[in-house]
Design a protein around this motif. Structure first.
Motif, PDB file in Angstrom:
ATOM      1  N   TYR A  64      27.152  38.090  38.771  1.00  0.00           N
ATOM      2  CA  TYR A  64      27.612  38.089  37.373  1.00  0.00           C
ATOM      3  C   TYR A  64      27.614  39.470  36.737  1.00  0.00           C
ATOM      4  CZ  TYR A  64      22.574  38.028  36.436  1.00  0.00           C
ATOM      5  OH  TYR A  64      21.237  38.315  36.422  1.00  0.00           O
TER       6      TYR A  64
ATOM      7  N   VAL B 175      27.080  26.954  39.449  1.00  0.00           N
ATOM      8  CA  VAL B 175      26.919  26.697  38.008  1.00  0.00           C
ATOM      9  C   VAL B 175      28.156  27.185  37.266  1.00  0.00           C
ATOM     10  CG1 VAL B 175      25.587  27.339  35.954  1.00  0.00           C
ATOM     11  CG2 VAL B 175      24.406  26.654  38.042  1.00  0.00           C
ATOM     12  N   GLY B 176      28.672  28.340  37.661  1.00  0.00           N
ATOM     13  CA  GLY B 176      29.896  28.860  37.050  1.00  0.00           C
ATOM     14  C   GLY B 176      31.094  27.975  37.311  1.00  0.00           C
ATOM     15  N   SER B 177      31.105  27.303  38.456  1.00  0.00           N
ATOM     16  CA  SER B 177      32.240  26.422  38.757  1.00  0.00           C
ATOM     17  C   SER B 177      32.242  25.181  37.875  1.00  0.00           C
ATOM     18  CB  SER B 177      32.255  26.036  40.234  1.00  0.00           C
ATOM     19  OG  SER B 177      31.162  25.217  40.541  1.00  0.00           O
ATOM     20  N   LEU B 178      31.096  24.823  37.358  1.00  0.00           N
ATOM     21  CA  LEU B 178      31.051  23.709  36.410  1.00  0.00           C
ATOM     22  C   LEU B 178      31.775  24.069  35.113  1.00  0.00           C
ATOM     23  CD1 LEU B 178      27.347  22.550  36.871  1.00  0.00           C
ATOM     24  CD2 LEU B 178      29.411  21.504  37.821  1.00  0.00           C
ATOM     25  N   LEU B 179      31.782  25.358  34.789  1.00  0.00           N
ATOM     26  CA  LEU B 179      32.467  25.831  33.584  1.00  0.00           C
ATOM     27  C   LEU B 179      33.915  26.234  33.857  1.00  0.00           C
ATOM     28  CD1 LEU B 179      29.561  28.055  32.247  1.00  0.00           C
ATOM     29  CD2 LEU B 179      30.142  25.725  31.532  1.00  0.00           C
ATOM     30  N   VAL B 180      34.348  26.234  35.103  1.00  0.00           N
ATOM     31  CA  VAL B 180      35.684  26.526  35.599  1.00  0.00           C
ATOM     32  C   VAL B 180      36.099  27.986  35.371  1.00  0.00           C
ATOM     33  CG1 VAL B 180      38.131  25.917  35.551  1.00  0.00           C
ATOM     34  CG2 VAL B 180      36.412  24.129  35.345  1.00  0.00           C
ATOM     35  N   ILE B 181      36.116  28.467  34.157  1.00  0.00           N
ATOM     36  CA  ILE B 181      36.649  29.800  33.849  1.00  0.00           C
ATOM     37  C   ILE B 181      35.960  30.910  34.646  1.00  0.00           C
ATOM     38  CG2 ILE B 181      37.013  31.510  32.012  1.00  0.00           C
ATOM     39  CD1 ILE B 181      38.853  29.089  31.758  1.00  0.00           C
ATOM     40  N   PRO B 182      34.624  30.972  34.722  1.00  0.00           N
ATOM     41  CA  PRO B 182      34.016  32.088  35.455  1.00  0.00           C
ATOM     42  C   PRO B 182      33.922  31.889  36.969  1.00  0.00           C
ATOM     43  CG  PRO B 182      32.294  30.808  34.396  1.00  0.00           C
ATOM     44  CD  PRO B 182      33.615  30.213  33.978  1.00  0.00           C
ATOM     45  N   ALA B 183      34.301  30.750  37.488  1.00  0.00           N
ATOM     46  CA  ALA B 183      34.091  30.448  38.909  1.00  0.00           C
ATOM     47  C   ALA B 183      34.737  31.466  39.859  1.00  0.00           C
ATOM     48  CB  ALA B 183      34.561  29.036  39.217  1.00  0.00           C
TER      49      ALA B 183
END
Length: 194
Positions: A68, A33-41
């Motif tokens: 997280y 899910v974080g990789s969908l937002l790129v920054i937190p991946a």
């Protein structure tokens, strides 16, 4: 000498995965899910890698919330992602072999960062470990296992959810097999927010 422990390491990886299936799968979902937002991946992935390493050493169960909760890893996660990712990507564009060589040279760098080292120290220490070994083929075989897991991950989203935790566990076991077990008293203190 080739690494004759690859089959045993993969069995240990599978056993660790089965013993921690809930935490690892939920943690992998958080990373995806974080990789969908790129920054937190990269931050989420490093956090889950660090949790996997700590749990493999201590024997405690993996907590998916650790993916997280560790706020102090954000800059280091992006540092290792950029410091390794850009040169390796360029190496793969230059006829694949340089990318493979850099991947082998920095094989342990993500684990060293997860173990509390700075990015620069992790890259140089990983290179030192690689150069100290006379059986570089074992590195290649271990890298090949991770490459196959990555290839399987590219098939479907469901495959990613299964192969991401397996990859993290296998990488942690490669690291601890190479560097030896570390006493838990020497582990860096980690911030856990409840």
């Amino acid at each position: 000498m080739l690494d004759s422990r690859i089959d045993q390491r993969f069995k240990r990886t599978w056993d660790f995965f089965l013993a921690n299936v809930e935490g690892l799968l939920l943690g992998a979902l958080v990373v995806l899910v974080g990789s969908l937002l790129v920054i937190p991946a990269p931050w989420l992935a490093l956090n889950l890698l660090q949790e996997t390493l700590e749990c493999s050493r201590s024997g405690r169960r993996v907590r998916w919330q650790a993916a997280y909760e560790r706020k102090g890893n954000f800059l280091r996660s992006w540092g290792i992602t950029l410091a390794m990712g850009i040169p390796i990507a360029i190496g793969f564009m230059l006829l694949i072999v340089p990318g493979v060589l850099l991947s082998l040279f920095w094989f342990h760098a993500p684990m060293l960062v997860a173990d509390g080292r700075s990015v620069g120290d992790a890259l140089s220490e990983s290179g030192r470990i690689f150069r100290a070994r006379s059986d570089w083929a074992s590195y290649f075989l271990n890298w090949l296992v991770l490459a196959v897991l990555g290839g399987v991950a590219g098939l479907t989203a469901f495959a990613v959810i299964l192969t991401l935790p397996l990859t993290l566990v296998y990488l942690a076991l490669c690291y601890t097999d190479e560097t030896g077990p570390v006493a838990l008293t020497t582990l860096p203190k980690r911030e856990i927010v409840v």
